[in-house]
Design an enzyme around this catalytic site. Structure first.
Site, PDB file in Angstrom:
ATOM      1  N   CYS A  94      -5.249   6.401  -3.650  1.00 28.23           N
ATOM      2  CA  CYS A  94      -4.525   4.892  -3.565  1.00 28.23           C
ATOM      3  C   CYS A  94      -3.198   5.142  -4.318  1.00 28.23           C
ATOM      4  O   CYS A  94      -2.962   5.519  -5.357  1.00 28.23           O
ATOM      5  CB  CYS A  94      -5.516   3.938  -4.598  1.00 28.23           C
ATOM      6  N   CYS A  97       0.911  -1.372  -0.130  1.00 25.17           N
ATOM      7  CA  CYS A  97      -0.175  -0.005  -0.115  1.00 25.17           C
ATOM      8  C   CYS A  97       0.880   1.230  -0.275  1.00 25.17           C
ATOM      9  O   CYS A  97       1.502   1.489   1.082  1.00 25.17           O
ATOM     10  CB  CYS A  97      -0.741  -0.074   1.232  1.00 25.17           C
TER      11      CYS A  97
END
Length: 288
Positions: free
Chosen positions: A225, A87
């Site tokens: 994101c 991530c």
């Protein structure tokens, strides 16, 4: 569902991509149940009446300060209880959390996708994201050929792994697409045996891109994101939409990120990591 006790946490976000951060030294026996309970956008934790409930995941972080530079082991448990291999915004948050404790401006982050170096300049954090891959084995794909500008469930996508798989689609205007309607069928398409994040991009008129991402594990759109931002630039380079090694601005709803995807070597992701506050959460587990 039962409650054992409570555990302290910190709340961070990276351009709106928000996380509860728990020190791995504080035991949470059932991490999936903890994440499913507290990340819930309707019933999860809220820091204040003005803040939205829940989060995009829980970062369990283990600091190893004896190293130079210090290392932090990052495990991201998502709202559905799954673990994400990587991530980008979470890695920037992990670096900021570790830097708070060590006073350093360089941190090594150990993730399931590999070790990543992060450098800090105030609240801005830049993370080495590794080299994006279009290889069917790396994405992964069920097909033997790369997936480049190919229609999948009505959306023309390019598949790339930037730590996690992304299906990137370039459109005229990201705001004209009903992402919550079109993304789930692509996310679960048979060509993606492990599923995929679905990322839309459109030119911003200044050489960069606007971005929206439907995230696997969150099962919905997030405000930002980081792996998706890197996927946008990697796919754009592959399709000839950008060239060279200069940074490209990618703007999800939560703010602007700086992305560099060189012809060789690791991609870079830069942007702010913000500490929102502290709290305590119930340690929950599912009764068997």
């Amino acid at each position: 569902m039962s409650v054992l006790n409570t555990v302290p946490f910190e709340k961070f976000h990276g351009t709106g991509n928000d996380f509860f951060v728990v020190d791995a030294d504080d035991p949470v026996p059932d991490r999936p149940a903890f994440a499913r309970t507290h990340c819930d956008r309707e019933a999860g934790i809220t820091m204040s009446e003005s803040e939205r409930r829940g989060a995009d995941g829980v970062l369990f972080l283990a600091l190893e300060s004896r190293y130079d530079p210090p290392r932090v082991v990052m495990t991201l448990v998502q709202p559905d209880g799954s673990v994400a291999a990587m991530c980008g915004n979470g890695a920037r948050v992990a670096a900021a959390w570790a830097a708070e404790r060590t006073g350093t401006d360089e941190v090594m982050i150990d993730t399931p996708a590999g070790t990543r170096r992060a450098n800090l300049d105030g609240t801005d954090v830049t993370v080495e994201m590794g080299a994006p891959s279009f290889s069917p084995r790396d994405v992964p794909l069920s097909a033997d050929d790369e997936l480049v500008e190919t229609e999948v469930e009505g959306l023309t996508v390019t598949a790339v792994n930037t730590g996690v798989p992304h299906a990137v689609a370039f459109v005229d205007d990201v705001d004209d697409v009903d992402l919550e309607s079109v993304a789930p069928v692509v996310r679960h398409a048979p060509v993606f045996p492990e599923g995929a994040n679905v990322t839309l991009a459109s030119p911003d008129g200044e050489g960069g891109f606007r971005q929206r991402t439907f995230e696997r594990g969150v099962e919905g759109e997030t405000q930002s994101c980081g792996t998706g931002a890197v996927a946008v630039v990697a796919a754009a380079k592959r399709l000839g939409r950008v060239s060279g090694d200069d940074p490209v601005t990618v703007s999800p709803p939560g703010g602007a990120l700086s992305v560099t995807v060189p012809d060789e070597g690791s991609a870079l992701l830069g942007g702010p990591a913000v500490h929102e506050g502290d709290g305590e959460a119930d340690i929950v587990f599912r009764e068997r």
